[in-house]
Scaffold this motif. Sequence first.
Motif, PDB file in Angstrom:
ATOM      1  N   SER A  25      -1.982   5.365  -4.948  1.00 57.02           N
ATOM      2  CA  SER A  25      -2.565   4.107  -5.435  1.00 57.02           C
ATOM      3  C   SER A  25      -3.127   4.237  -6.849  1.00 57.02           C
ATOM      4  O   SER A  25      -3.099   3.278  -7.603  1.00 57.02           O
ATOM      5  N   HIS A  26      -3.587   5.422  -7.252  1.00 56.32           N
ATOM      6  CA  HIS A  26      -4.140   5.543  -8.606  1.00 56.32           C
ATOM      7  C   HIS A  26      -3.074   5.418  -9.690  1.00 56.32           C
ATOM      8  O   HIS A  26      -3.373   5.063 -10.812  1.00 56.32           O
ATOM      9  N   SER A  27      -1.805   5.675  -9.356  1.00 56.86           N
ATOM     10  CA  SER A  27      -0.745   5.553 -10.362  1.00 56.86           C
ATOM     11  C   SER A  27      -0.304   4.103 -10.540  1.00 56.86           C
ATOM     12  O   SER A  27       0.394   3.766 -11.481  1.00 56.86           O
ATOM     13  N   LEU A  67       1.802  -0.468 -13.528  1.00 54.80           N
ATOM     14  CA  LEU A  67       1.778  -1.930 -13.673  1.00 54.80           C
ATOM     15  C   LEU A  67       1.565  -2.339 -15.123  1.00 54.80           C
ATOM     16  O   LEU A  67       2.175  -3.292 -15.597  1.00 54.80           O
ATOM     17  N   GLN A  68       0.705  -1.621 -15.843  1.00 55.08           N
ATOM     18  CA  GLN A  68       0.476  -1.931 -17.262  1.00 55.08           C
ATOM     19  C   GLN A  68       1.773  -1.784 -18.046  1.00 55.08           C
ATOM     20  O   GLN A  68       2.106  -2.636 -18.870  1.00 55.08           O
ATOM     21  N   ASP A 115       0.805  -1.217   0.000  1.00 58.75           N
ATOM     22  CA  ASP A 115       0.000   0.000   0.000  1.00 58.75           C
ATOM     23  C   ASP A 115       0.843   1.275   0.000  1.00 58.75           C
ATOM     24  O   ASP A 115       1.942   1.316   0.553  1.00 58.75           O
ATOM     25  N   ALA A 116       0.266   2.319  -0.581  1.00 62.25           N
ATOM     26  CA  ALA A 116       0.931   3.621  -0.719  1.00 62.25           C
ATOM     27  C   ALA A 116       1.331   4.233   0.619  1.00 62.25           C
ATOM     28  O   ALA A 116       2.306   4.989   0.688  1.00 62.25           O
TER      29      ALA A 116
END
Length: 152
Positions: free
Chosen positions: A113-115, A120-121, A70-71
């Motif tokens: 967390s939104h990044s 990951l992609q 987690d961030a």
Amino acid sequence: MKLTEFFHKELIVTKLEAKSKEEVFEILYRKLLENGYVKESFLEGIINREKTFPTGLLLNGNNVAIPHTDAEHVLKPAIAVATLCRPVVFKNMANPEEDVQVNIVFMIALNESHSQVEMLQQLVELIQNKNFLKSILNAKGGEEIIDLIKMI
């Protein structure tokens, strides 16, 4: 943010002699901590998350793990990398009952967390390149791995 911005030579360990994933976690965590990327709670966060959500990926011979947490445990974003002399056992992300012999670890530290999804992609795209994985396993140091990432 481009994937290359997450990699720093001081966070890369090549040809690591490790006996377990926990040993890899400890070594990469120390690099991240000593260089000001993560909080002391990061290691415990990685270990706990790995138990619930394993990160081993079967990738045609050069298997990879992408542990993360987690961030709240992260000060600034980075990816620590270890290439291993001998594979260590991780649990399979797709099938947690199955063991995966991993020889490349990308430990992800993100403070937002939104990044995570976007990064990951990009990372998954990178690790699906068999030639890239072969090349980084043969790399002699962090600078060489960063150069390889920039070429992709």
